[in-house]
Write a protein that holds these residues in place. Structure first.
Motif, short mmCIF file in Angstrom:
data_model
loop_
_atom_site.label_atom_id
_atom_site.label_comp_id
_atom_site.label_asym_id
_atom_site.label_seq_id
_atom_site.Cartn_x
_atom_site.Cartn_y
_atom_site.Cartn_z
N LYS A 44 0.86 -1.02 -0.48
CA LYS A 44 -0.17 0.24 -0.03
C LYS A 44 0.56 1.38 -0.10
O LYS A 44 0.27 2.10 -0.37
N ALA A 45 1.93 1.24 0.86
CA ALA A 45 2.79 2.64 0.63
C ALA A 45 3.69 2.53 -0.86
O ALA A 45 2.97 4.06 -1.61
N GLU A 46 3.86 1.32 -1.35
CA GLU A 46 4.73 1.20 -2.56
C GLU A 46 3.40 2.13 -4.06
O GLU A 46 3.96 2.81 -4.53
N ALA A 47 2.17 1.36 -3.66
CA ALA A 47 0.89 2.32 -4.42
C ALA A 47 1.02 3.55 -4.28
O ALA A 47 0.87 4.19 -5.07
N LEU A 48 0.85 4.23 -2.97
CA LEU A 48 0.63 5.60 -2.97
C LEU A 48 1.35 6.29 -3.28
O LEU A 48 1.66 6.83 -4.12
N GLN A 49 2.99 5.31 -3.23
CA GLN A 49 4.23 6.48 -3.57
C GLN A 49 4.14 5.97 -5.50
O GLN A 49 4.39 7.55 -6.33
N THR A 50 3.94 4.98 -6.04
CA THR A 50 3.80 4.89 -7.70
C THR A 50 2.50 5.51 -8.09
O THR A 50 2.41 6.07 -9.57
N GLY A 51 1.19 5.43 -7.81
CA GLY A 51 0.36 6.14 -8.08
C GLY A 51 -1.19 5.21 -8.86
O GLY A 51 -1.74 5.15 -9.39
N THR A 52 -0.51 4.01 -8.59
CA THR A 52 -1.28 2.82 -8.71
C THR A 52 -1.23 1.32 -7.78
O THR A 52 0.59 1.52 -7.35
N LEU A 53 -2.13 0.71 -7.76
CA LEU A 53 -1.34 -0.37 -6.83
C LEU A 53 -1.10 -1.74 -7.47
O LEU A 53 -1.16 -2.18 -7.28
N PHE A 54 -1.72 -1.70 -9.20
CA PHE A 54 -0.67 -2.35 -10.35
C PHE A 54 0.06 -2.70 -10.80
O PHE A 54 0.27 -1.56 -11.57
N PRO A 55 1.37 -3.04 -10.59
CA PRO A 55 2.81 -2.82 -11.76
C PRO A 55 2.72 -2.72 -13.04
O PRO A 55 2.62 -1.74 -13.40
N GLY A 56 1.04 -3.59 -12.92
CA GLY A 56 0.98 -3.73 -14.53
C GLY A 56 0.23 -2.97 -15.13
O GLY A 56 0.42 -2.44 -16.13
N LEU A 57 -0.22 -1.27 -14.34
CA LEU A 57 -0.75 -0.28 -14.77
C LEU A 57 -0.03 1.21 -14.10
O LEU A 57 0.04 2.61 -14.66
N ASN A 58 1.58 0.65 -13.56
CA ASN A 58 2.77 2.50 -13.13
C ASN A 58 3.17 2.20 -14.56
O ASN A 58 3.94 1.53 -15.50
N LEU A 59 2.42 3.08 -15.88
CA LEU A 59 3.01 4.45 -16.95
C LEU A 59 4.67 5.11 -16.68
O LEU A 59 4.97 5.48 -15.78
N PRO A 60 5.31 4.70 -17.84
CA PRO A 60 6.48 4.68 -17.79
C PRO A 60 6.59 6.53 -17.11
O PRO A 60 8.15 7.09 -16.72
N PHE A 61 5.88 7.37 -17.18
CA PHE A 61 6.24 8.87 -17.34
C PHE A 61 6.00 9.23 -15.66
O PHE A 61 6.94 9.58 -15.77
N ARG A 62 5.34 8.10 -15.17
CA ARG A 62 5.40 7.93 -13.51
C ARG A 62 7.45 8.29 -13.36
O ARG A 62 6.69 8.43 -11.65
N ALA A 63 8.02 7.75 -13.70
CA ALA A 63 9.13 7.36 -12.71
C ALA A 63 9.83 8.79 -12.64
O ALA A 63 10.11 8.54 -11.57
N ALA A 64 9.68 10.12 -13.43
CA ALA A 64 10.16 11.01 -13.41
C ALA A 64 9.34 11.41 -12.09
O ALA A 64 9.83 12.12 -11.34
#
Length: 148
Positions: free
Chosen positions: A40-60
């Motif tokens: 849940k903490a990593e989900a808040l940080q990345t903007g999604t709970l699901f790694p498959g939905l973690n879009l590349p632009f979010r890395a920046a």
């Protein structure tokens, strides 16, 4: 009688700023059952709970955004995960593993919110307390004590 094309792009085209483009039918694939999940903490940080939905632009954005591990951040992470799980369950109502996780996070969030409010006061304006309307009293929970 045909409707006149008011965008100036012609039949089968749509207008874009400064140009025209062909119309399209979007295709949106559905997530599979039991997808991988971040904490849940990593989900808040990345903007999604699901790694498959973690879009590349979010890395920046993620590289610049660090959320401190506080009681308030934990509640925010739980609420974020509950929202994400609820959205997933809208399209996957029979996924028992996700449904169980959803209910466990709701229980944790409720317990955490009660504990937090006993220590620091209301989180929201609608959280009435027995000792009066403390919403406007300083310090606010996120200013000092509530951020531990």
């Amino acid at each position: 009688m045909e409707n006149p094309n008011t965008n100036g792009c012609g039949t089968g085209s749509g207008s874009m700023p400064g140009s025209c483009a062909h119309l399209a039918f979007p295709y949106i694939p559905m997530q599979g059952n039991n997808p991988a999940k971040y904490s849940k903490a990593e989900a808040l940080q990345t903007g999604t709970l699901f790694p498959g939905l973690n879009l590349p632009f979010r890395a920046a954005i993620n590289a610049k955004t660090q959320i401190e591990n506080t009681a308030l951040a934990e509640l925010m992470a739980l609420d974020f995960a509950i929202d994400e799980l609820g959205l997933f369950l809208t399209t996957h109502p029979d996924d028992q593993e996700v449904l169980n996780l959803y209910w466990s996070y709701i229980k944790l969030a409720k317990e955490g919110r009660e504990k937090y409010q006993k220590m620091y006061g209301p989180l929201m304006q609608t959280d009435i307390t027995e000792d009066g309307y403390r919403w406007l009293q300083d310090p606010w929970p996120w200013d000092e004590e509530g951020n531990h």
